[in-house]
Design an enzyme around this catalytic site. Structure first.
Site, PDB file in Angstrom:
ATOM      1  N   LYS A  21       0.967  -1.592  -0.197  1.00 35.79           N
ATOM      2  CA  LYS A  21       0.409  -0.127   0.157  1.00 35.79           C
ATOM      3  C   LYS A  21       1.014   0.740   0.019  1.00 35.79           C
ATOM      4  O   LYS A  21       2.068   1.710   0.679  1.00 35.79           O
ATOM      5  CB  LYS A  21      -0.192  -0.312   0.925  1.00 35.79           C
ATOM      6  CG  LYS A  21      -1.879   0.972   1.250  1.00 35.79           C
ATOM      7  CD  LYS A  21      -3.237   0.979   2.225  1.00 35.79           C
ATOM      8  CE  LYS A  21      -3.978   1.806   2.542  1.00 35.79           C
ATOM      9  NZ  LYS A  21      -4.857   1.981   3.415  1.00 35.79           N
ATOM     10  N   CYS A  86      -1.404   1.950 -18.179  1.00 31.03           N
ATOM     11  CA  CYS A  86      -1.125   1.171 -17.150  1.00 31.03           C
ATOM     12  C   CYS A  86      -0.144  -0.546 -17.824  1.00 31.03           C
ATOM     13  O   CYS A  86      -0.242  -1.442 -17.602  1.00 31.03           O
ATOM     14  CB  CYS A  86      -2.711   0.428 -16.611  1.00 31.03           C
ATOM     15  SG  CYS A  86      -3.373   1.440 -16.035  1.00 31.03           S
ATOM     16  N   SER A 120      -8.285   6.905  -5.670  1.00 33.53           N
ATOM     17  CA  SER A 120      -8.040   7.064  -7.493  1.00 33.53           C
ATOM     18  C   SER A 120      -7.067   7.636  -8.202  1.00 33.53           C
ATOM     19  O   SER A 120      -6.665   8.770  -7.693  1.00 33.53           O
ATOM     20  CB  SER A 120      -9.577   7.549  -6.900  1.00 33.53           C
ATOM     21  OG  SER A 120     -10.620   6.688  -6.962  1.00 33.53           O
ATOM     22  N   CYS A 217     -12.509  -3.829  -7.481  1.00 33.38           N
ATOM     23  CA  CYS A 217     -11.374  -2.727  -7.965  1.00 33.38           C
ATOM     24  C   CYS A 217     -10.006  -2.558  -7.350  1.00 33.38           C
ATOM     25  O   CYS A 217      -9.912  -3.476  -6.585  1.00 33.38           O
ATOM     26  CB  CYS A 217     -12.286  -1.346  -7.907  1.00 33.38           C
ATOM     27  SG  CYS A 217     -13.931  -0.712  -7.696  1.00 33.38           S
ATOM     28  N   CYS A 218      -8.771  -2.920  -8.589  1.00 35.41           N
ATOM     29  CA  CYS A 218      -7.392  -3.132  -8.263  1.00 35.41           C
ATOM     30  C   CYS A 218      -7.288  -1.811  -7.091  1.00 35.41           C
ATOM     31  O   CYS A 218      -7.372  -0.979  -7.005  1.00 35.41           O
ATOM     32  CB  CYS A 218      -6.928  -3.086  -9.008  1.00 35.41           C
ATOM     33  SG  CYS A 218      -6.293  -1.656  -9.879  1.00 35.41           S
TER      34      CYS A 218
END
Length: 443
Positions: A21, A86, A120, A217-218
């Site tokens: 994270k 990505c 996000s 969601c990733c």
């Protein structure tokens, strides 16, 4: 049709960090170095033998690739910095592979890393045109979302809802994809999340947009991955064929005009996936039926659903049936995202494609322990970036000899940090090292 290069190219070394994270705990030079050292040690070579490097990242200034690799040595090789949204990691791999396939070099490195902001995805630029402005405008015109809806979930959520409306898939099918990927990630020591959730827990987690809940969601992530690729001559010279994985096909495609149609399924790059997959199967001389394991770009559960069809894993309109029959997990026709995928493993943008390559290399070497996919012969990788680019890669083991890990532990089932000894094996000769970087002092 994309022409197949004359020269064979092999993956000879891979490595990655844990995906974590974003908390500002580690910086990109540290995670990039860890992944590179692991890949070089896996390949049994030092940085002196690398002749070209492509370094991928999305959030960072100019020559971050050089800043990472100078810690291994300032050998004056070409270092190319890559940003392709990505699909950045796979784009770096494509650049490295092309350098070898063309005969320009015999050994190349693809490195990807990312240090991300929490929350996000957002643009760092407010004074210029956004590269996805056309898609965002279509989304807003067609769907009239609430103000403040995150852009990526909006695009992928609308695509998923259109697939559901058109073919009869349900929100539960999307939840089952996320349940599978979280369950798979429990066996991957590199995953950001390793918790197993029930389908009810996934469906009842906070709603992000439409049918997409938080656990579908990733996350944003920090991490790095690295792959070393080489020519057949290099592999034979260094006695690496028993651990080598051949890249039997690799194709990049960009969007067709369908991306700017009113079809929400096409807004997420579906047509470029179809094009790249079709060409990759032709290059490899196989069909989707010959593949056993897939690392698929599941940034959202809706994208995994749609991509089953785009990759030819099912007939048109039958992606949800693949889920109902269990043909996307262990015991079924394919195992999709044994690593846990982006949803659970994490998604540091520049590293994702190289983490996918790492997982599939370990799978084909049969190193992955209790997440091993049985009888693996062909492995398929799908890495997509909106705006747009997709890279589809097909791998197979170079021969039928199987070796054990040689670095003192099995990196596929245990995520260890690097040591000073690991660094010394990987780094270039001391005359090429800059003292001011003082890498040894950090290990």
């Amino acid at each position: 049709m994309v022409k197949k290069p004359t020269n064979k190219v092999y993956v000879i070394g891979v490595g990655m960090t844990k995906f974590i994270k974003p908390r500002g705990q580690v910086d990109y030079p540290e995670i990039g170095l860890e992944a590179a050292v692991k890949a070089l040690n896996d390949a049994k070579i030092s940085y002196d033998q690398v002749e070209f490097a492509a370094c991928g990242f999305c959030y960072g200034d100019s020559t971050c690739g050089q800043r990472v690799l100078y810690q291994l040595g300032m050998t004056q090789i070409p270092v190319i910095n890559v940003n392709n949204n990505c699909s950045t990691g796979s784009t770096a791999l494509l650049q490295a592979r092309n350098a070898v396939a063309s005969g320009m070099v015999d050994c190349a490195m693809a490195l990807g890393f990312e240090r991300m902001q929490r929350g996000s995805l957002k643009s760092n630029w407010s004074d210029r045109t956004a590269p996805l402005d056309h898609v965002h405008n279509l989304n807003i015109e067609q769907t009239q979302p609430k103000a403040g809806t995150p852009r990526a979930p909006l695009i992928f959520g609308n695509a998923g809802m259109e697939y559901m409306r058109r073919y009869g898939a349900t929100a539960e099918h999307l939840g089952k994809i996320a349940e599978k990927n979280h369950r798979h990630s429990a066996k991957n020591p590199y995953s950001q999340f390793r918790d197993i959730y029930t389908l009810d827990q996934i469906m009842q987690s906070p709603t992000i947009y439409g049918p997409l809940t938080k656990l579908q969601c990733c996350p944003t992530s920090d991490g790095a991955g690295c792959s070393i690729v080489a020519s057949e001559e290099f592999v034979l010279k260094h006695g690496l064929m028993d651990q080598a994985i051949e890249i039997v096909a690799q194709v990049m495609a960009t969007d067709s005009p369908k991306m700017l149609s009113t079809d929400a399924i096409e807004w997420v790059g579906t047509d470029m996936t179809r094009r790249a997959a079709k060409s990759a199967y032709e290059q490899a001389g196989i069909t989707a039926k010959d593949v056993q394991v897939v690392e698929l770009h599941d940034c959202f559960s809706a994208n995994e659903l749609i991509t089953y069809e785009g990759l030819g894993l099912c007939a048109p309109g039958e992606a949800h049936k693949l889920i109902d029959t269990g043909d996307n997990t262990y015991g079924g026709k394919y195992v999709v995202n044994p690593s846990g995928g982006l949803i659970s493993k994490g998604h540091p943008l520049g590293a994702t494609g190289l983490a996918q390559c790492t997982e599939l290399t370990w799978q084909l070497r049969r190193w992955t322990g209790d997440r091993q996919v049985p009888n693996t012969k062909y492995a398929l990788q799908h890495n997509v970036g909106l705006g747009g680019a997709v890279v589809v890669t097909i791998y197979k083991k170079a021969n039928n000899n199987f070796t054990q890990p040689h670095v003192g532990y099995n990196p596929a089932v245990e995520a260890r940090p690097i040591t000073k000894a690991d660094y010394e094996k990987a780094a270039s000769k001391k005359s090429n090292r800059a003292e001011y970087l003082a890498v040894e002092a950090k290990l």
